[in-house]
Design a protein around this motif. Sequence first.
Motif, mmCIF file in Angstrom:
data_model
loop_
_atom_site.group_PDB
_atom_site.id
_atom_site.type_symbol
_atom_site.label_atom_id
_atom_site.label_comp_id
_atom_site.label_asym_id
_atom_site.label_seq_id
_atom_site.Cartn_x
_atom_site.Cartn_y
_atom_site.Cartn_z
ATOM 1 N N ARG A 32 0.857 -1.182 0.000
ATOM 2 C CA ARG A 32 0.000 0.000 0.000
ATOM 3 C C ARG A 32 0.892 1.230 0.000
ATOM 4 O O ARG A 32 2.070 1.143 0.315
ATOM 5 C CB ARG A 32 -0.938 0.004 1.193
ATOM 6 N N LEU A 33 0.337 2.363 -0.323
ATOM 7 C CA LEU A 33 1.075 3.601 -0.327
ATOM 8 C C LEU A 33 1.284 4.065 1.107
ATOM 9 O O LEU A 33 0.326 4.201 1.860
ATOM 10 C CB LEU A 33 0.312 4.658 -1.129
ATOM 11 N N LEU A 34 2.522 4.287 1.497
ATOM 12 C CA LEU A 34 2.851 4.796 2.829
ATOM 13 C C LEU A 34 3.224 6.268 2.680
ATOM 14 O O LEU A 34 4.050 6.614 1.845
ATOM 15 C CB LEU A 34 4.012 4.004 3.437
ATOM 16 N N THR A 35 2.619 7.133 3.489
ATOM 17 C CA THR A 35 2.775 8.567 3.278
ATOM 18 C C THR A 35 3.508 9.283 4.396
ATOM 19 O O THR A 35 3.647 10.507 4.354
ATOM 20 C CB THR A 35 1.405 9.233 3.074
ATOM 21 N N SER A 36 3.990 8.562 5.400
ATOM 22 C CA SER A 36 4.719 9.207 6.487
ATOM 23 C C SER A 36 5.781 8.262 7.030
ATOM 24 O O SER A 36 5.703 7.042 6.862
ATOM 25 C CB SER A 36 3.768 9.609 7.627
ATOM 26 N N ALA A 37 6.763 8.848 7.703
ATOM 27 C CA ALA A 37 7.813 8.038 8.327
ATOM 28 C C ALA A 37 7.210 7.129 9.401
ATOM 29 O O ALA A 37 7.668 6.002 9.585
ATOM 30 C CB ALA A 37 8.886 8.942 8.926
ATOM 31 N N GLU A 38 6.165 7.609 10.079
ATOM 32 C CA GLU A 38 5.516 6.796 11.112
ATOM 33 C C GLU A 38 4.883 5.544 10.509
ATOM 34 O O GLU A 38 4.959 4.459 11.090
ATOM 35 C CB GLU A 38 4.463 7.620 11.859
ATOM 36 N N GLU A 39 4.260 5.689 9.330
ATOM 37 C CA GLU A 39 3.674 4.527 8.662
ATOM 38 C C GLU A 39 4.746 3.536 8.231
ATOM 39 O O GLU A 39 4.563 2.320 8.343
ATOM 40 C CB GLU A 39 2.853 4.964 7.451
ATOM 41 N N VAL A 40 5.866 4.046 7.741
ATOM 42 C CA VAL A 40 6.977 3.166 7.352
ATOM 43 C C VAL A 40 7.520 2.442 8.578
ATOM 44 O O VAL A 40 7.714 1.218 8.558
ATOM 45 C CB VAL A 40 8.095 3.958 6.636
ATOM 46 N N ASP A 41 7.751 3.176 9.667
ATOM 47 C CA ASP A 41 8.265 2.562 10.907
ATOM 48 C C ASP A 41 7.319 1.481 11.425
ATOM 49 O O ASP A 41 7.761 0.410 11.862
ATOM 50 C CB ASP A 41 8.476 3.629 11.987
#
Length: 82
Positions: free
Chosen positions: A44-53
Amino acid sequence: MEPDGPRGPLNYQPDVFDHPVGSDGYSPLRRLLLATWVGGAEPRLLTSAEEVDAAIAGGEIAEERTDVVVNAPFLTWKGGQR
């Protein structure tokens, strides 16, 4: 299946930055980190560093830290627009 949306330099999704210009910790120098979806994870599309982490912590993404540092400053216009 790849998510719909904008594509980044590796033909997937745009880069995600943890410290945009004007925030504490901003630097134009960035260490390149490569992320790959782990088999069985739903891309899915991740839009923030928090989502990636969170995706890394949840075992959905494998990360590869590189020794590559790029000088990629953000440009802003009056009013803080990027």
